[in-house]
Design a protein around this motif. Structure first.
Motif, PDB file in Angstrom:
ATOM      1  N   ASP A  35      15.097  18.542 -14.372  1.00  0.00           N
ATOM      2  CA  ASP A  35      15.293  19.539 -15.413  1.00  0.00           C
ATOM      3  C   ASP A  35      16.756  19.949 -15.468  1.00  0.00           C
ATOM      4  N   VAL A  36      17.134  20.502 -16.612  1.00  0.00           N
ATOM      5  CA  VAL A  36      18.524  20.889 -16.819  1.00  0.00           C
ATOM      6  C   VAL A  36      18.577  22.139 -17.685  1.00  0.00           C
ATOM      7  N   SER A  37      19.526  22.996 -17.399  1.00  0.00           N
ATOM      8  CA  SER A  37      19.810  24.156 -18.236  1.00  0.00           C
ATOM      9  C   SER A  37      21.319  24.277 -18.316  1.00  0.00           C
ATOM     10  N   LYS A  38      21.798  25.248 -19.054  1.00  0.00           N
ATOM     11  CA  LYS A  38      23.249  25.389 -19.173  1.00  0.00           C
ATOM     12  C   LYS A  38      23.890  25.894 -17.883  1.00  0.00           C
ATOM     13  N   THR A  39      23.081  26.360 -16.932  1.00  0.00           N
ATOM     14  CA  THR A  39      23.638  26.868 -15.675  1.00  0.00           C
ATOM     15  C   THR A  39      23.417  25.952 -14.472  1.00  0.00           C
ATOM     16  N   GLY A  40      22.521  24.966 -14.585  1.00  0.00           N
ATOM     17  CA  GLY A  40      22.279  24.104 -13.436  1.00  0.00           C
ATOM     18  C   GLY A  40      21.267  23.015 -13.711  1.00  0.00           C
ATOM     19  N   ILE A  41      20.975  22.228 -12.671  1.00  0.00           N
ATOM     20  CA  ILE A  41      20.014  21.127 -12.789  1.00  0.00           C
ATOM     21  C   ILE A  41      19.106  21.081 -11.573  1.00  0.00           C
ATOM     22  N   GLY A  42      17.958  20.463 -11.776  1.00  0.00           N
ATOM     23  CA  GLY A  42      17.054  20.111 -10.696  1.00  0.00           C
ATOM     24  C   GLY A  42      16.971  18.595 -10.689  1.00  0.00           C
ATOM     25  N   PHE A  43      16.993  17.986  -9.517  1.00  0.00           N
ATOM     26  CA  PHE A  43      16.961  16.529  -9.447  1.00  0.00           C
ATOM     27  C   PHE A  43      16.358  16.055  -8.144  1.00  0.00           C
ATOM     28  N   THR A  44      15.976  14.782  -8.125  1.00  0.00           N
ATOM     29  CA  THR A  44      15.476  14.149  -6.905  1.00  0.00           C
ATOM     30  C   THR A  44      16.447  13.067  -6.478  1.00  0.00           C
ATOM     31  N   CYS A  45      16.474  12.827  -5.181  1.00  0.00           N
ATOM     32  CA  CYS A  45      17.372  11.828  -4.606  1.00  0.00           C
ATOM     33  C   CYS A  45      16.778  11.374  -3.277  1.00  0.00           C
ATOM     34  N   SER A  46      16.982  10.116  -2.953  1.00  0.00           N
ATOM     35  CA  SER A  46      16.459   9.606  -1.683  1.00  0.00           C
ATOM     36  C   SER A  46      17.370   9.947  -0.509  1.00  0.00           C
ATOM     37  N   LYS A  47      18.597  10.377  -0.781  1.00  0.00           N
ATOM     38  CA  LYS A  47      19.554  10.698   0.282  1.00  0.00           C
ATOM     39  C   LYS A  47      19.581  12.200   0.533  1.00  0.00           C
ATOM     40  N   LEU A  48      19.846  12.558   1.775  1.00  0.00           N
ATOM     41  CA  LEU A  48      19.962  13.960   2.152  1.00  0.00           C
ATOM     42  C   LEU A  48      21.372  14.440   1.839  1.00  0.00           C
ATOM     43  N   LEU A  49      21.446  15.446   0.967  1.00  0.00           N
ATOM     44  CA  LEU A  49      22.722  16.077   0.629  1.00  0.00           C
ATOM     45  C   LEU A  49      22.773  17.426   1.332  1.00  0.00           C
ATOM     46  N   ASP A  50      23.936  18.014   1.416  1.00  0.00           N
ATOM     47  CA  ASP A  50      24.105  19.259   2.158  1.00  0.00           C
ATOM     48  C   ASP A  50      24.018  20.479   1.255  1.00  0.00           C
ATOM     49  N   ILE A  51      23.219  21.459   1.673  1.00  0.00           N
ATOM     50  CA  ILE A  51      23.130  22.705   0.922  1.00  0.00           C
ATOM     51  C   ILE A  51      24.474  23.424   1.019  1.00  0.00           C
ATOM     52  N   MET A  92      31.889  24.589 -15.236  1.00  0.00           N
ATOM     53  CA  MET A  92      31.602  23.738 -16.393  1.00  0.00           C
ATOM     54  C   MET A  92      32.244  24.358 -17.627  1.00  0.00           C
ATOM     55  N   PRO A  93      32.952  23.564 -18.436  1.00  0.00           N
ATOM     56  CA  PRO A  93      33.522  24.097 -19.674  1.00  0.00           C
ATOM     57  C   PRO A  93      32.425  24.646 -20.582  1.00  0.00           C
ATOM     58  N   GLU A  94      32.732  25.720 -21.287  1.00  0.00           N
ATOM     59  CA  GLU A  94      31.762  26.361 -22.166  1.00  0.00           C
ATOM     60  C   GLU A  94      31.240  25.398 -23.226  1.00  0.00           C
ATOM     61  N   SER A  95      32.106  24.486 -23.692  1.00  0.00           N
ATOM     62  CA  SER A  95      31.669  23.521 -24.718  1.00  0.00           C
ATOM     63  C   SER A  95      30.559  22.621 -24.193  1.00  0.00           C
ATOM     64  N   ASP A  96      30.624  22.228 -22.922  1.00  0.00           N
ATOM     65  CA  ASP A  96      29.564  21.399 -22.339  1.00  0.00           C
ATOM     66  C   ASP A  96      28.288  22.207 -22.134  1.00  0.00           C
ATOM     67  N   ALA A  97      28.433  23.457 -21.684  1.00  0.00           N
ATOM     68  CA  ALA A  97      27.260  24.318 -21.507  1.00  0.00           C
ATOM     69  C   ALA A  97      26.568  24.542 -22.857  1.00  0.00           C
ATOM     70  N   LEU A  98      27.348  24.663 -23.913  1.00  0.00           N
ATOM     71  CA  LEU A  98      26.770  24.854 -25.247  1.00  0.00           C
ATOM     72  C   LEU A  98      26.034  23.611 -25.730  1.00  0.00           C
ATOM     73  N   ARG A  99      26.479  22.420 -25.333  1.00  0.00           N
ATOM     74  CA  ARG A  99      25.744  21.199 -25.678  1.00  0.00           C
ATOM     75  C   ARG A  99      24.347  21.227 -25.071  1.00  0.00           C
ATOM     76  N   ILE A 100      24.263  21.649 -23.825  1.00  0.00           N
ATOM     77  CA  ILE A 100      22.969  21.734 -23.152  1.00  0.00           C
ATOM     78  C   ILE A 100      22.117  22.819 -23.797  1.00  0.00           C
ATOM     79  N   GLN A 101      22.720  23.943 -24.137  1.00  0.00           N
ATOM     80  CA  GLN A 101      21.986  25.018 -24.783  1.00  0.00           C
ATOM     81  C   GLN A 101      21.480  24.593 -26.164  1.00  0.00           C
ATOM     82  N   ALA A 102      22.277  23.812 -26.899  1.00  0.00           N
ATOM     83  CA  ALA A 102      21.841  23.318 -28.216  1.00  0.00           C
ATOM     84  C   ALA A 102      20.617  22.427 -28.064  1.00  0.00           C
ATOM     85  N   TYR A 103      20.604  21.573 -27.056  1.00  0.00           N
ATOM     86  CA  TYR A 103      19.452  20.717 -26.785  1.00  0.00           C
ATOM     87  C   TYR A 103      18.215  21.574 -26.521  1.00  0.00           C
TER      88      TYR A 103
END
Length: 113
Positions: A35-51, A92-103
């Motif tokens: 999932d994605v919003s203008k403030t962040g994303i949720g994703f899956t990955c097989s590798k362990l990343l650091d919080i 994130m630049p506001e223009s990119d956040a607005l693209r996600i919000q438009a979607y």
């Protein structure tokens, strides 16, 4: 569970490549966005990343444009062999956040019709 998100989340079928910025891990990892919003994303990955770590990412959105963003990992959950992550966008630049919000607006209108 009570919804605490301030913005709507949308599913986005895409992949991105991430690399850690602090130099302690330049390995790239392919992830699947849940999932994605203008403030962040949720994703899956097989590798362990650091919080708490910040990763550079290149997010391909529904228009096939690539958004360059920095993600801070704020949540990790183990699901079978994979990990589910929550991340917020950093600077994130506001223009990119607005693209996600438009979607999100377009998808909300589709759901209401």
């Amino acid at each position: 569970m009570e919804e605490r998100r301030k913005t709507n989340r949308r599913t986005l079928v895409s992949k991105l490549v991430m690399k850690r910025l602090d130099g302690s891990g330049q390995e790239e990892a392919e992830i699947e966005i849940v999932d994605v919003s203008k403030t962040g994303i949720g994703f899956t990955c097989s590798k362990l990343l650091d919080i708490g770590a910040v990763y550079e990412s290149f997010l391909r959105i529904w228009t096939q444009e690539v958004l360059h963003a920095f993600l801070e990992i704020v949540r990790i959950e183990k699901k079978g062999k994979d990990y589910n992550y929550g991340a917020i966008f950093i600077g994130m630049p506001e223009s990119d956040a607005l693209r996600i919000q438009a979607y999100d607006t377009i998808e909300s209108m589709k759901e209401n019709n």
